[in-house]
Motif scaffolding. Sequence first.
Motif, short mmCIF file in Angstrom:
data_model
loop_
_atom_site.label_atom_id
_atom_site.label_comp_id
_atom_site.label_asym_id
_atom_site.label_seq_id
_atom_site.Cartn_x
_atom_site.Cartn_y
_atom_site.Cartn_z
N ASP A 1 -20.98 6.94 14.61
CA ASP A 1 -19.54 7.19 14.50
C ASP A 1 -18.83 6.91 15.81
N CYS A 2 -19.45 7.29 16.90
CA CYS A 2 -18.89 7.04 18.23
C CYS A 2 -18.83 5.53 18.49
N ARG A 3 -19.89 4.82 18.10
CA ARG A 3 -19.93 3.37 18.27
C ARG A 3 -18.82 2.70 17.47
N HIS A 4 -18.62 3.15 16.22
CA HIS A 4 -17.58 2.60 15.37
C HIS A 4 -16.21 2.80 16.01
N VAL B 1 -23.21 -0.97 26.58
CA VAL B 1 -22.53 0.30 26.36
C VAL B 1 -23.48 1.23 25.64
N THR B 2 -23.61 2.47 26.12
CA THR B 2 -24.45 3.47 25.48
C THR B 2 -23.52 4.50 24.85
N LEU B 3 -23.73 4.73 23.56
CA LEU B 3 -22.87 5.65 22.83
C LEU B 3 -23.73 6.70 22.13
N CYS B 4 -23.11 7.82 21.80
CA CYS B 4 -23.86 8.97 21.31
C CYS B 4 -24.24 8.92 19.83
N SER B 5 -23.51 8.14 19.03
CA SER B 5 -23.78 8.15 17.59
C SER B 5 -23.17 6.90 16.94
#
Length: 129
Positions: free
Chosen positions: A11-14, A5-9
């Motif tokens: 906070d987004c990952r959390h 999974v690729t996430l932007c930040s």
Amino acid sequence: MDSEVTLCSPDCRHEWLSDAFSGDGHPNWRGGDTGNYGQGWNAVRREALERDEYECVHCGIGSESLGRNPDVHHIIPVRAFVKSNRHEKTDAHTIDNVVSLCPSCHRRAEFGNIEAATLRAEANIVNSD
């Protein structure tokens, strides 16, 4: 869930982890919680960590690199014992039903991306099924 999974930040990952791995998003969620693992869990957990030398049996990362002990994973999930008419929840806590896994491999195992037979072989567990 085999893909990364690729996430932007962070906070987004959390937020993604919170949604993906809680309640009905968690691979163990089957309409309810199994509750406290009960008697025998702490002892078999320690025994598994010692047997597996505090390393993930799948990828080999150790507690020093992880910064903590690996997780201890039930090969046959506790929920299977809870649902069984012939078993108690605590019957899940046997040394031949648990392996040490890093969090990443633990997630993969929970989602069915590492087979039980593979985990048993990697931990040198003789299949008792």
